[in-house]
Design an enzyme around this catalytic site. Structure first.
Site, mmCIF file in Angstrom:
data_model
loop_
_atom_site.group_PDB
_atom_site.id
_atom_site.type_symbol
_atom_site.label_atom_id
_atom_site.label_comp_id
_atom_site.label_asym_id
_atom_site.label_seq_id
_atom_site.Cartn_x
_atom_site.Cartn_y
_atom_site.Cartn_z
ATOM 1 N N SER A 32 -11.766 -9.405 -21.857
ATOM 2 C CA SER A 32 -12.840 -8.446 -22.099
ATOM 3 C C SER A 32 -13.934 -9.108 -22.922
ATOM 4 C CB SER A 32 -12.313 -7.220 -22.860
ATOM 5 O OG SER A 32 -13.379 -6.362 -23.220
ATOM 6 N N TYR B 46 -8.139 -3.560 -29.868
ATOM 7 C CA TYR B 46 -8.418 -4.003 -28.493
ATOM 8 C C TYR B 46 -9.100 -5.368 -28.501
ATOM 9 C CZ TYR B 46 -10.082 -3.812 -23.659
ATOM 10 O OH TYR B 46 -10.339 -4.092 -22.335
#
Length: 267
Positions: free
Chosen positions: A129, A142
């Site tokens: 990501s 995250y």
């Protein structure tokens, strides 16, 4: 001979988009789901796999090898989002996120490497990501799990190149998928010190996902990587400003970059 592609988490979202795109291009594609029997009308054969369970991972890989006698490409796509002030996220949820986003992909790589080494060829693509390149407020867990997978990719790619194997990663920005529905949200608690700031940030994050790019862009980049003679280690896919934020982090002083992020999130 068509290459055999193995995609974790291919029942929906980016994994499904990649799988169907590669299937249409003539590849032999297998996906995974924790509960394949509950996935209706999948164009991709789905094997049962829980990325948090090492036994489940090795069983699925063995099943695929028994069917096709090879694995040419592993796409580590299965992942889960998590949001919240770090102070208020239960430790079990933090551990679950790392089990899914980091330890699961590591175990999947361990499971396919002996077969790829025997073939003297193989490609592993880790879906990370853009958030993994920076610590984002209320997305710290995250960012950390995806950032760790980026570094693992760099290290392992050097370890396995002599066997004819390459490991790379693709870092997506915001895409129009159902990830927001599946991620863990720490509740916005009334009276919390973070009630206002986290509430606003959570609404902004959901808006970005809802208006995100077409997952087909990810599929097109993955195909490009599969066909590359010498794939790069890092690929970024997303809106210009999302990718440019990585450049800014590299060139700006830390405090200046932090102020930009805080202004963006209205903190």
């Amino acid at each position: 001979m068509s290459k055999v592609i193995f995609i974790t988490g291919a029942s929906s979202g980016i994994g499904k988009a990649i799988g169907e795109y590669l299937l249409d291009k003539g590849y032999i594609v297998y996906g995974t789901s924790r509960n394949p029997e509950k996935v209706l009308n999948s164009r991709i054969p789905l094997l049962a796999l829980d990325v948090r369970n090492a036994t489940s991972i090795h069983k699925a890989v063995s099943e695929l090898i028994a069917k096709e006698n090879r694995i040419d490409v592993l796409i580590n796509n299965a992942g889960v989002g998590i949001t919240g002030p770090l102070e208020e996220i239960p430790s079990d949820e933090i551990k679950n996120n790392f089990e899914t986003n980091l330890f699961g992909p590591i175990e999947a790589m361990k499971a396919v490497l002996p077969q790829m080494r025997q073939q003297k060829s193989g490609l592993i693509i880790n879906i990370t990501s853009i958030a993994g390149y920076m610590g984002l407020p209320f997305r710290g867990v995250y960012s950390a799990s995806k950032g760790a997978l980026e570094l693992i990719t760099e290290a392992m790619n050097m370890e396995v190149q002599s066997f004819g194997i390459r490991i790379t990663n693709v870092a997506p920005g915001d895409f129009a998928t159902n990830i927001a529905a599946g991620r863990y949200h720490a509740p916005v608690m009334e009276g919390s010190a973070y009630e206002k700031t986290y509430g606003m940030t959570l609404a902004m994050m959901n808006e970005h996902v809802d208006s995100g790019s077409d997952p087909k862009q990810m599929a097109e980049v993955v195909l490009k990587i599969i066909n590359a003679k010498k794939p790069k280690i890092h690929y970024k896919v997303g809106a210009f400003m999302q990718k440019f934020s990585i450049v800014l982090k590299r060139i700006l002083p830390d405090t200046v970059y932090e102020r930009l992020l805080m202004k963006h999130y209205k903190l």
